[in-house]
Design a protein around this motif. Sequence first.
Motif, mmCIF file in Angstrom:
data_model
loop_
_atom_site.group_PDB
_atom_site.id
_atom_site.type_symbol
_atom_site.label_atom_id
_atom_site.label_comp_id
_atom_site.label_asym_id
_atom_site.label_seq_id
_atom_site.Cartn_x
_atom_site.Cartn_y
_atom_site.Cartn_z
ATOM 1 N N ARG A 90 0.837 -1.197 0.000
ATOM 2 C CA ARG A 90 0.000 0.000 0.000
ATOM 3 C C ARG A 90 0.873 1.250 0.000
ATOM 4 N NH1 ARG A 90 -2.521 -3.264 3.966
ATOM 5 N NH2 ARG A 90 -4.598 -4.014 3.358
ATOM 6 N N ALA A 91 0.479 2.198 -0.812
ATOM 7 C CA ALA A 91 1.185 3.474 -0.884
ATOM 8 C C ALA A 91 0.192 4.550 -1.298
ATOM 9 C CB ALA A 91 2.353 3.406 -1.859
ATOM 10 N N MET A 92 0.574 5.805 -1.051
ATOM 11 C CA MET A 92 -0.282 6.940 -1.407
ATOM 12 C C MET A 92 0.608 8.083 -1.889
ATOM 13 S SD MET A 92 -3.121 8.868 0.968
ATOM 14 C CE MET A 92 -4.021 7.330 1.191
ATOM 15 N N VAL A 93 0.233 8.679 -3.031
ATOM 16 C CA VAL A 93 0.926 9.846 -3.564
ATOM 17 C C VAL A 93 -0.010 11.044 -3.397
ATOM 18 C CG1 VAL A 93 2.080 10.870 -5.545
ATOM 19 C CG2 VAL A 93 2.133 8.389 -5.227
ATOM 20 N N LEU A 94 0.447 12.060 -2.661
ATOM 21 C CA LEU A 94 -0.365 13.250 -2.355
ATOM 22 C C LEU A 94 0.201 14.455 -3.096
ATOM 23 C CD1 LEU A 94 -0.586 12.635 1.502
ATOM 24 C CD2 LEU A 94 -2.326 12.084 -0.198
ATOM 25 N N PRO A 95 -0.434 14.902 -4.192
ATOM 26 C CA PRO A 95 0.055 16.094 -4.897
ATOM 27 C C PRO A 95 -0.080 17.342 -4.040
ATOM 28 C CG PRO A 95 -1.447 14.798 -6.270
ATOM 29 C CD PRO A 95 -1.578 14.281 -4.872
ATOM 30 N N LYS A 96 0.900 18.217 -4.126
ATOM 31 C CA LYS A 96 0.857 19.498 -3.414
ATOM 32 C C LYS A 96 0.410 20.627 -4.323
ATOM 33 C CE LYS A 96 4.503 18.133 -0.210
ATOM 34 N NZ LYS A 96 5.857 18.428 0.327
ATOM 35 N N ARG A 97 0.182 20.312 -5.596
ATOM 36 C CA ARG A 97 -0.335 21.257 -6.583
ATOM 37 C C ARG A 97 -0.930 20.426 -7.714
ATOM 38 N NH1 ARG A 97 5.084 24.093 -8.677
ATOM 39 N NH2 ARG A 97 5.564 24.045 -6.432
ATOM 40 N N ASP A 98 -1.568 21.058 -8.651
ATOM 41 C CA ASP A 98 -2.082 20.306 -9.797
ATOM 42 C C ASP A 98 -0.925 19.598 -10.484
ATOM 43 O OD1 ASP A 98 -4.485 21.325 -9.129
ATOM 44 O OD2 ASP A 98 -4.711 22.661 -10.846
ATOM 45 N N LEU A 99 -1.100 18.311 -10.699
ATOM 46 C CA LEU A 99 0.018 17.500 -11.173
ATOM 47 C C LEU A 99 -0.494 16.340 -12.008
ATOM 48 C CD1 LEU A 99 3.058 16.706 -11.023
ATOM 49 C CD2 LEU A 99 2.503 15.416 -8.948
ATOM 50 N N ARG A 100 0.108 16.143 -13.156
ATOM 51 C CA ARG A 100 -0.205 14.973 -13.959
ATOM 52 C C ARG A 100 0.706 13.823 -13.541
ATOM 53 N NH1 ARG A 100 -3.097 13.247 -17.892
ATOM 54 N NH2 ARG A 100 -2.360 11.565 -19.257
ATOM 55 N N ILE A 101 0.092 12.711 -13.185
ATOM 56 C CA ILE A 101 0.825 11.525 -12.742
ATOM 57 C C ILE A 101 0.654 10.441 -13.793
ATOM 58 C CG2 ILE A 101 1.018 9.748 -10.960
ATOM 59 C CD1 ILE A 101 0.029 11.757 -8.933
ATOM 60 N N GLY A 102 1.769 9.885 -14.255
ATOM 61 C CA GLY A 102 1.728 8.861 -15.288
ATOM 62 C C GLY A 102 1.336 7.499 -14.740
ATOM 63 N N ARG A 103 1.318 6.520 -15.634
ATOM 64 C CA ARG A 103 0.967 5.152 -15.243
ATOM 65 C C ARG A 103 2.174 4.478 -14.609
ATOM 66 N NH1 ARG A 103 -2.229 0.772 -19.012
ATOM 67 N NH2 ARG A 103 -2.597 -0.768 -17.353
ATOM 68 N N GLY A 104 2.038 4.096 -13.365
ATOM 69 C CA GLY A 104 3.161 3.525 -12.633
ATOM 70 C C GLY A 104 3.173 2.013 -12.639
ATOM 71 N N GLN A 105 4.146 1.478 -11.918
ATOM 72 C CA GLN A 105 4.312 0.036 -11.784
ATOM 73 C C GLN A 105 4.714 -0.306 -10.358
ATOM 74 O OE1 GLN A 105 7.239 -1.598 -14.472
ATOM 75 N NE2 GLN A 105 5.675 -2.532 -15.767
ATOM 76 N N VAL A 106 4.219 -1.436 -9.878
ATOM 77 C CA VAL A 106 4.722 -2.062 -8.662
ATOM 78 C C VAL A 106 5.438 -3.341 -9.100
ATOM 79 C CG1 VAL A 106 4.147 -3.132 -6.465
ATOM 80 C CG2 VAL A 106 2.894 -1.109 -7.220
ATOM 81 N N VAL A 107 6.680 -3.501 -8.662
ATOM 82 C CA VAL A 107 7.489 -4.632 -9.116
ATOM 83 C C VAL A 107 7.972 -5.420 -7.906
ATOM 84 C CG1 VAL A 107 9.518 -5.363 -10.421
ATOM 85 C CG2 VAL A 107 8.258 -3.320 -11.130
ATOM 86 N N LEU A 108 7.713 -6.723 -7.916
ATOM 87 C CA LEU A 108 8.279 -7.636 -6.925
ATOM 88 C C LEU A 108 9.488 -8.298 -7.570
ATOM 89 C CD1 LEU A 108 8.095 -9.146 -4.205
ATOM 90 C CD2 LEU A 108 6.611 -10.817 -5.351
ATOM 91 N N ARG A 109 10.660 -8.156 -6.948
ATOM 92 C CA ARG A 109 11.894 -8.605 -7.586
ATOM 93 C C ARG A 109 12.781 -9.361 -6.609
ATOM 94 N NH1 ARG A 109 15.577 -4.032 -10.081
ATOM 95 N NH2 ARG A 109 14.060 -4.173 -11.796
ATOM 96 N N CYS A 110 13.415 -10.418 -7.135
ATOM 97 C CA CYS A 110 14.423 -11.169 -6.385
ATOM 98 C C CYS A 110 15.703 -11.186 -7.212
ATOM 99 C CB CYS A 110 13.947 -12.586 -6.110
ATOM 100 S SG CYS A 110 15.193 -13.643 -5.320
ATOM 101 N N GLN A 111 16.832 -10.893 -6.574
ATOM 102 C CA GLN A 111 18.117 -10.884 -7.260
ATOM 103 C C GLN A 111 19.169 -11.607 -6.436
ATOM 104 O OE1 GLN A 111 18.938 -6.662 -7.934
ATOM 105 N NE2 GLN A 111 18.369 -6.884 -10.087
ATOM 106 N N GLU A 112 20.091 -12.276 -7.132
ATOM 107 C CA GLU A 112 21.307 -12.728 -6.471
ATOM 108 C C GLU A 112 22.321 -11.589 -6.553
ATOM 109 O OE1 GLU A 112 23.678 -15.690 -8.572
ATOM 110 O OE2 GLU A 112 22.227 -15.646 -10.208
#
Length: 367
Positions: A90-112
Amino acid sequence: MRPESDPPFVRQIAMGCFGVGLAIAFIAAIVAYLVSHSFITAILVLAAVMLVPVIVAWVYLRQKVADSYYEVRVEPVPTSVKLGDSFDFRAMVLPKRDLRIGRGQVVLRCQEHAISRGGSSDSHYRQTLFEQPVDLPEGRRYTHGEALEIRQRLTIPADAIPSFAGHNNSIEWRVLLRVPMPGICPDLHEALPLSVAPCFAPGADTERAAGTGIPVRWSEAVTAPTGLGQVGTVTAELRGYEGPTLHGLPAAAVGERLRLSLRVRTDGDLHCRGVLAQVCCHLHGSGTAEEVVVFAEQQIHEGDFAAGQVAEHTYEVTVPDSGPVSFEGRYVKMDWCVRVRVDIPIWVDKRLTLPFLVTPRVSSERE
């Protein structure tokens, strides 16, 4: 969460560092000119030294721009999740002014992650083992007071490799949040470390491999390490008692006990101080080698090793709860084994490696 603004002393420190950096750059340029009597050399030194304060100032300014456009609130991910388990991000982005927000991604990643440590610098090697990107809803313009709420359910694969934090060799899980911000506003990038425990969630995979308590999917995914059971006239054999075998090797889950019988034999006379053995997980690959030791090296035979002679020893191995589990990656290899060494004076010792497997533990409903 990003603060509304930096305290005055933070701005003063940033400006002070920038000023000190410029002063050092000019002093270095002057010294270079006096030493070399070359105006070009002085300019090159000035440019090189000024690069550091410029980068610091650029990072600071980008952060200030981002702080003026939006605030981010990310709820902590669970302290630990199991293989086959699901959790909510869960996350929340709170604009402090009029703002265009693009299409984001949530990524689950495992790396060695392997680190080869040198004298003055370290080399890092990373390989992605698993990546699950999830696209967020289409972007749009948000007004001050609106909020972009992000809630995504993520699942750890049941046949994945759990986390392990070695000094030089690690398995790292992270949840990444990426949200593009068109225009001059810097894009949003957040990374949260995640700990995946070396055990299966209840009901994650009900089918078990024959003769073991390990789920079939994990059993098929694991690669058996190779060993060295013969060097010259010396041969060694490792057997497991009252326990499962996997890919022909003795196997045990983390936190469980495994009884191992070691038998070392020579077909030729050897002048040596003795035969020694240890039980450990050998972490190696592209990174600097290290070990998780269960039984330190101890002598199982003293003195010369005559032809036909046999040295035997039995181990009651309790695998650490934290693992690691057996793993053969591109840059990181985690090999559980009994390592045998014939200690030969004034010559190269004979070394043998006898592998066994360590798997995640099957959880009970009460865990």
